[in-house]
Motif scaffolding. Structure first.
Motif, short mmCIF file in Angstrom:
data_model
loop_
_atom_site.label_atom_id
_atom_site.label_comp_id
_atom_site.label_asym_id
_atom_site.label_seq_id
_atom_site.Cartn_x
_atom_site.Cartn_y
_atom_site.Cartn_z
N LEU A 101 -14.01 3.29 -5.84
CA LEU A 101 -13.58 2.88 -4.51
C LEU A 101 -12.99 1.48 -4.52
N PHE A 102 -13.55 0.61 -5.34
CA PHE A 102 -13.00 -0.75 -5.46
C PHE A 102 -11.59 -0.69 -6.04
N ALA A 103 -11.38 0.14 -7.06
CA ALA A 103 -10.03 0.29 -7.62
C ALA A 103 -9.07 0.86 -6.57
N LEU A 104 -9.57 1.77 -5.74
CA LEU A 104 -8.75 2.33 -4.66
C LEU A 104 -8.35 1.25 -3.66
N VAL A 105 -9.29 0.37 -3.33
CA VAL A 105 -9.00 -0.72 -2.40
C VAL A 105 -7.93 -1.65 -2.99
N LEU A 106 -8.03 -1.93 -4.29
CA LEU A 106 -7.01 -2.76 -4.93
C LEU A 106 -5.65 -2.09 -4.89
N GLY A 107 -5.63 -0.77 -5.05
CA GLY A 107 -4.37 -0.04 -4.95
C GLY A 107 -3.79 -0.12 -3.55
N ILE A 108 -4.65 0.04 -2.54
CA ILE A 108 -4.21 -0.07 -1.15
C ILE A 108 -3.70 -1.48 -0.86
N PHE A 109 -4.43 -2.47 -1.39
CA PHE A 109 -4.01 -3.86 -1.21
C PHE A 109 -2.62 -4.10 -1.80
N THR A 110 -2.38 -3.57 -3.00
CA THR A 110 -1.08 -3.74 -3.65
C THR A 110 0.03 -3.09 -2.83
N VAL A 111 -0.21 -1.87 -2.36
CA VAL A 111 0.79 -1.18 -1.55
C VAL A 111 1.05 -1.94 -0.25
N ALA A 112 -0.01 -2.46 0.36
CA ALA A 112 0.14 -3.20 1.62
C ALA A 112 0.95 -4.47 1.41
N VAL A 113 0.65 -5.21 0.34
CA VAL A 113 1.38 -6.45 0.07
C VAL A 113 2.85 -6.16 -0.21
N LEU A 114 3.12 -5.16 -1.05
CA LEU A 114 4.50 -4.81 -1.38
C LEU A 114 5.25 -4.27 -0.15
N GLY A 115 4.59 -3.40 0.61
CA GLY A 115 5.24 -2.80 1.78
C GLY A 115 5.58 -3.82 2.84
N ASN A 116 4.63 -4.68 3.18
CA ASN A 116 4.89 -5.68 4.22
C ASN A 116 5.88 -6.74 3.75
N THR A 117 5.79 -7.13 2.48
CA THR A 117 6.77 -8.08 1.95
C THR A 117 8.17 -7.48 1.98
N ALA A 118 8.28 -6.21 1.60
CA ALA A 118 9.58 -5.54 1.62
C ALA A 118 10.15 -5.46 3.03
N MET A 119 9.28 -5.19 4.03
CA MET A 119 9.75 -5.11 5.41
C MET A 119 10.29 -6.46 5.88
N VAL A 120 9.58 -7.53 5.57
CA VAL A 120 10.02 -8.87 5.97
C VAL A 120 11.36 -9.21 5.31
N LEU A 121 11.48 -8.91 4.01
CA LEU A 121 12.72 -9.21 3.30
C LEU A 121 13.88 -8.35 3.79
N LEU A 122 13.64 -7.07 4.02
CA LEU A 122 14.69 -6.19 4.52
C LEU A 122 15.26 -6.69 5.84
#
Length: 315
Positions: free
Chosen positions: A23-44
């Motif tokens: 579950l901790f590894a899953l949370v890190l995966g979700i964290f990575t997707v969230a950081v990349l997704g929100n950063t991409a939205m801001v940059l776009l």
């Protein structure tokens, strides 16, 4: 004893069992997707001039808030889990409370502003350039940040002014005000009432604006003669309503229940939902069904040169 001086102990949400490690590894995966997704939205939205509209500017601010929110809680939780340490300093706890409360409040008001923007765009299209001008949009956004920050300053100043005793173990994975107050040696009834009043203002007032705006929007959409216009309006509004439902539902569950009905386990689970999962879902919800965002993504990140060549080639 893992506390030193005025340090607190974050009990966390995971143990080192195989299931919790997964579950901790899953949370890190979700964290990575969230950081990349929100950063991409801001940059776009920043890089594509066709997205320089009030709706997408507000969306970029939402992504920025989600990015900051998830970075406020998950890195410290991950560091404590991996290092085996659970302590957090008084200053660190205060910083977490400030950013967490400020971002929650700012996002509440920003979601209300986004609902008003959709109301003006659909119900008052001819007046949209005036009612949602660049200046007005900027003022609304700045007000969201300022109001959220004021709430954060008040809550962190009062919460850290109390005396805390005992093991100083916070039954949470970050410094949350309701969890922190359970450790106080002094009477916190008045402060808890103040928190409730703040929650009424920060949650119910924006919800009232959202409900009123979308009631008008739904009536306007139903009366539309164009099926294509109705479909586009519903697609745009449904994305926002999904985000509102996820965010406000969890926040009200945490902060508007009586203290006697709370349990640390429930609070941790629901907090994990809207501080970790929701920041990942928001950019996905807004981008998957949005053709303009998909076009901007393809143009900037995938095939900018191909699109430019196609546009200039007369054949």
């Amino acid at each position: 004893n893992q506390t030193r001086g005025s340090d607190f102990v974050l009990m966390g949400i995971f143990t080192h069992s195989p299931t919790h490690t997964f579950l901790f590894a899953l949370v890190l995966g979700i964290f990575t997707v969230a950081v990349l997704g929100n950063t991409a939205m801001v940059l776009l939205i920043y890089l594509d001039t066709q997205l320089h509209t009030p709706m997408y500017f507000l969306l970029s601010q939402l992504s920025l808030m989600d990015l900051t929110l998830i970075c406020t809680t998950v890195p410290k939780m991950a560091f404590n889990y991996l290092s085996g340490r659970k302590s957090i300093s008084l200053a660190g706890c205060g910083a977490q409370i400030f950013f967490y409360v400020s971002l929650l409040g700012a996002e509440c008001f920003l979601l209300a502003t986004m609902a008003y923007d959709r109301y003006v765009a659909i119900c008052q299209p001819l007046r949209y350039p005036v009612l949602m001008s660049q200046k007005i949009c900027g003022l609304m956004t700045a007000s969201s940040w300022i109001l959220g920050s004021l709430d954060g300053i008040i809550e962190v100043a009062v919460a850290l002014s109390f005396s805390y005793c005992g093991a100083r173990e916070i039954p949470h994975f970050f410094c949350d005000v309701p969890a922190l107050l359970t450790l106080s040696c002094t009477d916190t009834v008045m402060f808890e009432r103040m928190i409730f009043i703040c929650c009424v203002i920060m949650l119910l007032f924006p919800v009232a604006i959202i409900v009123a705006s979308y009631a008008r929007v739904i009536l306007a959409v139903v009366r539309m003669g164009s099926g294509e216009g109705r479909r586009k309006a519903f697609a745009t509004c449904s994305s926002h309503l999904m985000v509102v439902g996820l965010y406000y539902g969890a926040a009200m569950f945490i902060y508007m229940r009586p203290a006697s009905h709370r349990s640390p386990t429930q609070d941790k689970m629901v907090s994990a939902f809207y501080t970790i999962l929701t920041p990942m879902l928001n950019p996905l919800i807004y981008s998957v069904r949005n053709k303009e965002v998909a076009r901007a993504f393809m143009k900037i990140f995938c095939c900018d040169s191909t699109l430019t060549k196609t546009a200039t080639d007369p054949t």
